[in-house]
Design an enzyme around this catalytic site. Structure first.
Site, PDB file in Angstrom:
ATOM      1  N   ARG A   3      53.803  13.134  37.443  1.00 31.68           N
ATOM      2  CA  ARG A   3      53.071  11.884  37.654  1.00 31.68           C
ATOM      3  C   ARG A   3      53.437  11.323  39.027  1.00 31.68           C
ATOM      4  O   ARG A   3      54.371  11.791  39.663  1.00 31.68           O
ATOM      5  CB  ARG A   3      53.347  10.869  36.545  1.00 31.68           C
ATOM      6  CG  ARG A   3      54.780  10.361  36.498  1.00 31.68           C
ATOM      7  CD  ARG A   3      54.943   9.253  35.452  1.00 31.68           C
ATOM      8  NE  ARG A   3      56.343   8.908  35.306  1.00 31.68           N
ATOM      9  CZ  ARG A   3      56.802   8.016  34.441  1.00 31.68           C
ATOM     10  NH1 ARG A   3      55.975   7.375  33.635  1.00 31.68           N
ATOM     11  NH2 ARG A   3      58.080   7.748  34.368  1.00 31.68           N
TER      12      ARG A   3
ATOM     13  N   ASN B  53      51.942   1.414  38.150  1.00 34.96           N
ATOM     14  CA  ASN B  53      53.131   1.372  37.284  1.00 34.96           C
ATOM     15  C   ASN B  53      54.355   1.721  38.117  1.00 34.96           C
ATOM     16  O   ASN B  53      54.367   2.745  38.807  1.00 34.96           O
ATOM     17  CB  ASN B  53      53.017   2.404  36.149  1.00 34.96           C
ATOM     18  CG  ASN B  53      54.094   2.211  35.105  1.00 34.96           C
ATOM     19  OD1 ASN B  53      54.128   1.185  34.438  1.00 34.96           O
ATOM     20  ND2 ASN B  53      54.991   3.167  34.975  1.00 34.96           N
ATOM     21  N   GLU B  54      55.348   0.870  38.079  1.00 31.92           N
ATOM     22  CA  GLU B  54      56.623   1.153  38.750  1.00 31.92           C
ATOM     23  C   GLU B  54      56.419   1.879  40.085  1.00 31.92           C
ATOM     24  O   GLU B  54      56.852   3.024  40.266  1.00 31.92           O
ATOM     25  CB  GLU B  54      57.540   1.969  37.851  1.00 31.92           C
ATOM     26  CG  GLU B  54      58.036   1.206  36.656  1.00 31.92           C
ATOM     27  CD  GLU B  54      59.129   1.953  35.890  1.00 31.92           C
ATOM     28  OE1 GLU B  54      59.320   3.166  36.105  1.00 31.92           O
ATOM     29  OE2 GLU B  54      59.802   1.307  35.070  1.00 31.92           O
TER      30      GLU B  54
ATOM     31  N   GLU C  76      58.978  -3.630  30.097  1.00 29.71           N
ATOM     32  CA  GLU C  76      59.412  -2.433  29.365  1.00 29.71           C
ATOM     33  C   GLU C  76      60.904  -2.509  29.153  1.00 29.71           C
ATOM     34  O   GLU C  76      61.638  -2.919  30.062  1.00 29.71           O
ATOM     35  CB  GLU C  76      59.197  -1.156  30.196  1.00 29.71           C
ATOM     36  CG  GLU C  76      57.808  -0.686  30.385  1.00 29.71           C
ATOM     37  CD  GLU C  76      57.792   0.607  31.228  1.00 29.71           C
ATOM     38  OE1 GLU C  76      58.793   1.346  31.263  1.00 29.71           O
ATOM     39  OE2 GLU C  76      56.759   0.848  31.865  1.00 29.71           O
TER      40      GLU C  76
ATOM     41  N   TRP D 275      65.797  10.124  29.759  1.00 27.17           N
ATOM     42  CA  TRP D 275      65.976  10.601  31.135  1.00 27.17           C
ATOM     43  C   TRP D 275      67.407  10.509  31.644  1.00 27.17           C
ATOM     44  O   TRP D 275      67.653  10.777  32.806  1.00 27.17           O
ATOM     45  CB  TRP D 275      65.010   9.869  32.080  1.00 27.17           C
ATOM     46  CG  TRP D 275      64.912   8.393  31.851  1.00 27.17           C
ATOM     47  CD1 TRP D 275      63.955   7.761  31.118  1.00 27.17           C
ATOM     48  CD2 TRP D 275      65.794   7.369  32.317  1.00 27.17           C
ATOM     49  NE1 TRP D 275      64.176   6.404  31.110  1.00 27.17           N
ATOM     50  CE2 TRP D 275      65.299   6.136  31.845  1.00 27.17           C
ATOM     51  CE3 TRP D 275      66.944   7.373  33.106  1.00 27.17           C
ATOM     52  CZ2 TRP D 275      65.909   4.917  32.115  1.00 27.17           C
ATOM     53  CZ3 TRP D 275      67.562   6.158  33.381  1.00 27.17           C
ATOM     54  CH2 TRP D 275      67.045   4.951  32.881  1.00 27.17           C
TER      55      TRP D 275
ATOM     56  N   LYS E  77      58.686  12.972  24.972  1.00 24.30           N
ATOM     57  CA  LYS E  77      58.581  13.036  23.507  1.00 24.30           C
ATOM     58  C   LYS E  77      59.887  12.667  22.815  1.00 24.30           C
ATOM     59  O   LYS E  77      59.888  12.295  21.654  1.00 24.30           O
ATOM     60  CB  LYS E  77      58.091  14.405  23.049  1.00 24.30           C
ATOM     61  CG  LYS E  77      59.001  15.561  23.395  1.00 24.30           C
ATOM     62  CD  LYS E  77      58.374  16.870  22.933  1.00 24.30           C
ATOM     63  CE  LYS E  77      59.217  18.067  23.325  1.00 24.30           C
ATOM     64  NZ  LYS E  77      59.398  18.220  24.779  1.00 24.30           N
TER      65      LYS E  77
ATOM     66  N   HIS F 240      61.757  10.145  23.802  1.00 23.88           N
ATOM     67  CA  HIS F 240      62.024   8.734  24.111  1.00 23.88           C
ATOM     68  C   HIS F 240      61.693   7.914  22.866  1.00 23.88           C
ATOM     69  O   HIS F 240      60.669   8.140  22.223  1.00 23.88           O
ATOM     70  CB  HIS F 240      61.138   8.300  25.277  1.00 23.88           C
ATOM     71  CG  HIS F 240      61.550   7.023  25.934  1.00 23.88           C
ATOM     72  ND1 HIS F 240      61.455   5.799  25.306  1.00 23.88           N
ATOM     73  CD2 HIS F 240      62.059   6.778  27.155  1.00 23.88           C
ATOM     74  CE1 HIS F 240      61.887   4.862  26.131  1.00 23.88           C
ATOM     75  NE2 HIS F 240      62.267   5.425  27.262  1.00 23.88           N
TER      76      HIS F 240
HETATM   77  C1  GAL Z   1      59.588   3.786  32.898  1.00 26.24           C
HETATM   78  C2  GAL Z   1      58.109   4.091  33.024  1.00 26.24           C
HETATM   79  C3  GAL Z   1      57.497   4.458  31.686  1.00 26.24           C
HETATM   80  C4  GAL Z   1      58.375   5.433  30.970  1.00 26.24           C
HETATM   81  C5  GAL Z   1      59.747   4.827  30.796  1.00 26.24           C
HETATM   82  C6  GAL Z   1      60.711   5.707  30.028  1.00 26.24           C
HETATM   83  O1  GAL Z   1      60.240   4.003  34.098  1.00 26.24           O
HETATM   84  O2  GAL Z   1      57.410   2.993  33.543  1.00 26.24           O
HETATM   85  O3  GAL Z   1      56.214   5.002  31.904  1.00 26.24           O
HETATM   86  O4  GAL Z   1      58.460   6.612  31.709  1.00 26.24           O
HETATM   87  O5  GAL Z   1      60.295   4.613  32.060  1.00 26.24           O
HETATM   88  O6  GAL Z   1      61.983   5.111  29.955  1.00 26.24           O
END
Ligand code: GAL
Length: 665
Positions: free
Chosen positions: A114, A152-153, A312, A320, A361, A363
């Site tokens: 992405r 986004n971010e 979020e 991650w 998946k 997360h």
């Molecule tokens: C953020 C992102 C989300 C998702 C999330 C996972 O950085 O905006 O799309 O990837 O992390 O923690």
């Protein structure tokens, strides 16, 4: 800007990223029913939907989005509708290969992940604008629409692109900044290493080189890259404003984990509604509560003190980090209220339903893989109920008399090698000081050096290597007007071009630098008065009799030299104080400056924050981060339970007390 800064949602927002395209349509009705059960009020929709909305150039397929928008509306759920520009689809990248970003080694990054776009790509910008306009025209008047979510971010994966288009855009930016090459040569100090430029075509982004780049070139490239991405944001924002005037617009920041690629102070001025994403880092020098407090205080600073939105965070484990820790049962509410206490008008998650496929998946989701007959889901439902009860808190603000300065230019310059010590990290040090002040029970605003400091009794400057000449005067005026200033080591070493300019704080501090004397990793120095320092020492001599030496280096490379001084309202440190020393030093400063501190979480385990409304209502958030139940001296009705607060907080427990007029004073 006249666009409202709050989402069109009653009370506090509650929900998360919703990615219905990952699920067959028959799941959608169940989603909406479960959202209602949990009390969800807002979902972020379509963030990664470009490929679904525009499967071929100019061919839009809005049918599925119409259906889910209508379904959500029928369920009484509002939508934070994304412009869907965060991940161009494969067809787009294949058709416009020049829109793909190139790294410093000349490698063009490909699709299949992405954020594969170059910040300066005309094809990307035009494609993003077309999609934004199409979405805005279709949904501007949809009753479910509460706000727009641009991209986004920005820069979370690609902050810099080194392609030829970026090089050309960088030159345009530099021409606007310097006018002519002589000025650029002067600012970049190109007399060094035969770097003199004689034609603009020679000026490049800092692509891979045999050894260190010119540091001012790197600094300017970071400034340029932040501006280039900001232009992408404002282009989308302006379309949204023109097609859907009056609807709030945001893009989500990342204020938690030390992300430093964008100058968020400059960005914040362009964003009507400030929102952020925060993920607790499992292995960190700061506890989760300290991480949350920093992120929230920083975001409030970006919002200029106004309420903001936690866009979020994770309902459980992320996917991650090297090892993704599960969150202990019961902590969901406390973590969420850590943000709300510090100004968030809502609690949003990534994501609504845990994915079955794709890179995320594993997360956590609000609806977990294990389904709704789980303690996790019951915590989600409990959080929804708690937020409903906290509706009166929406719109309330937080007041602080202590500020901590964070400057991106300075972080960028200081963290670019080569430096006297690579251990002198900037961002991490600011967070360390913030955590120490938090443990002591201070309420802290994170501010930019250019902001109005006059409302603070004390201003902490843990790490400000680069200080533009104008900034010196601002600090001097603040002190002249009675403010207390605390300056950390290695301060104001360079000017805005990253040129050595060591003398500029001499008047304020009352001493001058003889030599920097960094310490090896693990090496410590003792100071008189029982303090311990690490990482750094500097040799200085006093030049003003009014300068009081509070402590001197007792050993190490600056032995005998001043290590902690005070001149009027200005305190200075010549080393990085180890944790207990830092806290005891700050305790003394706070007492002298009259900073209001409560018996802080460092000793009691309990965090206290007050949010106040313009009409005088005040709500005291109590969060017990300790492992033991504890007694707290506070009276009033606990909004979470509707009952009078008993004075007892369970281990990990929370309360939000409506304060009576007497207690506020
Ligand atoms: C953020 C992102 C989300 C998702 C999330 C996972 O950085 O905006 O799309 O990837 O992390 O923690």
């Amino acid at each position: 800007m006249s666009t409202p800064a709050a989402p069109r949602v009653n009370g506090l927002c509650f929900g998360g990223d919703y990615n219905p395209e990952q699920w067959p349509e028959h799941v959608w009705a169940e989603d909406v029913a479960l959202m209602r059960e949990a009390g969800v009020t807002l979902v972020s929709l379509g963030i990664f939907s470009w490929a679904w909305l525009e499967p071929a150039e100019g061919r839009y397929e809005f049918g599925w989005l119409d259906r889910i928008m209508d379904l959500l509306h029928e369920g009484g759920i509002k939508v934070d509708l994304a412009t869907a520009t965060a991940a161009p689809p494969p067809w787009f990248s294949l058709r416009y290969p020049e829109s793909l970003p190139v790294d410093a080694n000349g490698v063009r990054l490909i699709w299949g992940s992405r954020q594969a776009y170059c910040p300066s790509s005309v094809a990307y910008r035009e494609g993003a604008k077309r999609l934004t306009r199409a979405l805005a025209e279709r949904y501007a008047r949809h009753p479910a629409l509460a706000m727009w979510h641009v991209n986004n971010e920005y820069a979370c994966h690609v902050a810099f692109c080194y392609c030829d288009a970026s090089a050309a855009a960088f030159r345009v930016w530099l021409r606007a900044r310097y006018g002519d090459l002589d000025k650029l040569n002067e600012a970049w100090g190109t007399a060094f290493w035969s770097q003199r430029y004689t034609d603009w075509a020679e000026v490049m982004p800092p692509r891979a080189t045999p050894t260190w780049h010119n540091p001012t070139q790197v600094l300017d490239f970071k400034r340029f890259s932040s501006d280039a991405l900001l232009e992408l944001f404002t282009a989308e924002r302006d379309i949204l404003h023109s097609v859907a005037p009056g609807t709030p617009v945001t893009t989500n920041f990342m204020t938690g984990g030390g992300f430093d690629k964008l100058d968020y102070w400059a960005w914040a001025r362009e964003i009507p509604l400030i929102s952020t994403d925060h993920y607790v880092i499992g292995v960190s020098p700061q506890t989760p509560a300290e991480q949350i407090a920093f992120s929230a205080d920083f975001t409030r600073g970006l919002a200029g003190g106004a309420p903001w939105l936690l866009m979020e965070h994770s309902p459980g484990a992320v996917n991650w980090q090297p090892v993704n820790l599960a969150r202990e049962p019961g902590r969901m509410l406390r973590d969420a209220l850590g943000h709300v206490a510090r100004g968030s008008d809502g609690v949003m998650f990534f994501q609504w339903r845990a994915s079955r496929a794709g890179a995320e998946k594993w997360h956590a989701g609000m609806v977990p893989h294990a389904g709704i007959d789980t303690p996790h889901w019951r915590e989600v439902v409990g959080l929804g109920e708690a937020l409903r009860n906290l509706a009166p808190v929406a719109g309330c603000t937080v007041t602080a008399d202590l500020a901590i300065v964070l400057d991106f230019d300075s972080i960028w310059a200081q963290e670019a090698p080569p430096q006297p010590s690579r251990l002198m990290t900037a961002f991490a040090e600011i967070r360390r000081w913030h955590a120490a002040a938090w443990r002591l029970g201070a309420t802290i605003d994170v501010v930019s050096p250019g902001s109005d400091l006059s409302r603070y009794r004390a201003v902490l400057v843990p790490s400000l290597y680069l200080l533009a000449d104008g900034g010196v005067g601002a600090l001097e005026s603040y002190v002249e007007d009675g403010g207390t200033l605390v300056v950390g080591p290695y301060a104001a070493a360079v000017d805005e071009h990253d040129h050595v300019a060591l003398h500029r704080l001499n008047r304020l501090l009352g001493h001058r630098l003889l030599e920097f004397a960094p310490l090896l990793e693990g090496q410590t120095v003792s100071l008189s008065g029982g303090y311990t320092g690490h990482t750094w020492a500097e040799s200085r001599e006093t030049v003003d009799a009014a300068t009081e030496i509070i402590a001197s280096f007792a050993d190490g490379p600056a032995s005998g030299r001043p290590a902690m001084t005070r001149r009027g309202g200005v305190w200075w440190l010549g080393t990085r104080l180890a944790e207990p020393s830092l806290e005891s030093f700050l305790t003394g400063v706070f007492a002298q400056a009259g900073i209001s501190v409560y018996d802080g979480p460092g000793t009691t385990g309990v965090e206290r924050v007050i949010r106040q409304s313009a009409d005088g209502s005040a709500y005291l958030f109590l969060l017990n981060h300790g492992d033991d139940p504890t007694a707290v001296d506070a009276q009033g009705v606990d909004l979470l339970t509707g009952a009078t607060f008993t004075g007892h907080l369970a281990a990990g427990g929370v309360a939000v007390i409506r304060l009576t007029a007497e207690e506020k004073n």
